[in-house]
Design an enzyme around this catalytic site. Structure first.
Site, short mmCIF file in Angstrom:
data_model
loop_
_atom_site.label_atom_id
_atom_site.label_comp_id
_atom_site.label_asym_id
_atom_site.label_seq_id
_atom_site.Cartn_x
_atom_site.Cartn_y
_atom_site.Cartn_z
N LEU A 1 45.33 36.55 43.76
CA LEU A 1 46.14 37.64 43.22
C LEU A 1 45.37 38.41 42.14
O LEU A 1 45.44 39.64 42.07
CB LEU A 1 47.45 37.09 42.65
CG LEU A 1 48.50 38.13 42.25
CD1 LEU A 1 48.90 38.96 43.45
CD2 LEU A 1 49.71 37.45 41.64
N SER A 2 44.64 37.69 41.31
CA SER A 2 43.89 38.33 40.24
C SER A 2 42.49 38.76 40.68
O SER A 2 41.82 39.51 39.97
CB SER A 2 43.78 37.40 39.03
OG SER A 2 43.10 36.20 39.39
N ARG A 3 42.06 38.28 41.84
CA ARG A 3 40.72 38.62 42.34
C ARG A 3 40.81 39.06 43.81
O ARG A 3 40.27 38.40 44.70
CB ARG A 3 39.78 37.42 42.19
CG ARG A 3 39.65 36.92 40.76
CD ARG A 3 38.71 35.74 40.68
NE ARG A 3 37.35 36.11 41.08
CZ ARG A 3 36.35 35.23 41.17
NH1 ARG A 3 36.54 33.95 40.90
NH2 ARG A 3 35.15 35.63 41.54
#
Length: 235
Positions: free
Chosen positions: A73-75
């Site tokens: 989600l963050s990458r």
């Protein structure tokens, strides 16, 4: 390499059959017809660049994560694109054996390995330290000697010397002028440009000092880290 269907039984390993099917059933229908590109895809072992947990997906028409699921989600750019995207990009760029290539976004190192098989020298910039190490390790195990992986921001830390081909392995709002300035005369740059829901694969050629821009096909890719985004505010 293109082989008739009746040669399938001659392939010594299941991976070779899967690779053949990938090329014939996924890649050729995507307007990939360059025989050099097709033979390179048959020769460079994609499965050697896929994380162990996803080996069974190496030849499927899916995106393959390069980090743990909870990190995605963050990458969102930490994955391998599907084989047809890699192949179509190479088909459009027409990399020649004497050319110097710059890749932005090393990922697993697979695209760099393909570029190295086609060109003379490849510099691959990867902003994430763990992916830079992963790509370098995969390339070393595959005995790829003409590719160097550098941990750097591809938007700003551009090597000197000029490049004949530049590939952005992810999307950007616009191509930075510094990357265009790094193109040699006759050079080509391929990038996914735009914002969701519409992005376009954009091919830029430098001809007599001027840039010719075409958008041969549409596809959405996650954002490359380190590239500027437009302001969300309007005044």
């Amino acid at each position: 390499m293109t082989l008739p269907l009746n040669r399938l039984q001659d392939f010594p390993h299941p991976e070779d059959v899967a690779r053949f099917n990938m090329i014939e059933q996924q890649i050729r229908p995507w307007n990939v017809d360059d025989s050099v590109v097709l033979s390179t895809l048959a020769r460079v072992k994609r499965e050697h660049f896929v994380p162990e947990a996803y080996k069974s997906l190496a030849f499927t028409d899916v995106e393959i994560p390069l980090v743990a699921e909870h990190e995605l989600l963050s990458r969102p750019d930490a994955y391998m694109v599907s084989p047809k995207i890699e192949a179509r990009t190479l088909n459009d760029l027409k990399v020649q054996a004497h050319e110097r290539v710059l890749e932005i976004g090393a990922g697993s190192g697979y695209m760099a390995a393909l570029l190295g098989a086609l060109g003379k020298e490849v510099v691959s910039l990867e902003i994430a330290p763990d992916l830079a190490k992963l790509a370098q390790a995969n390339l070393s195990r595959a005995s790829v000697r003409n590719v160097s992986v550098v941990q750097a921001n591809g938007a700003t830390d551009i090597p000197t010397g000029g490049f004949d081909v530049i590939v952005l392995s992810g999307s950007v709002v616009e191509v930075p002028p510094a990357l265009l300035a790094a193109l040699n005369e006759g050079g080509r740059l391929m990038a996914c440009v735009g914002q969701e829901p519409v992005m376009r694969m954009t091919l830029i050629k430098k001809v007599q000092g001027k840039f010719q821009v075409t958008t041969p096909w549409d596809f959405n890719l996650p954002r490359l880290q380190g590239f500027p985004e437009p302001s969300a505010f309007e005044f």
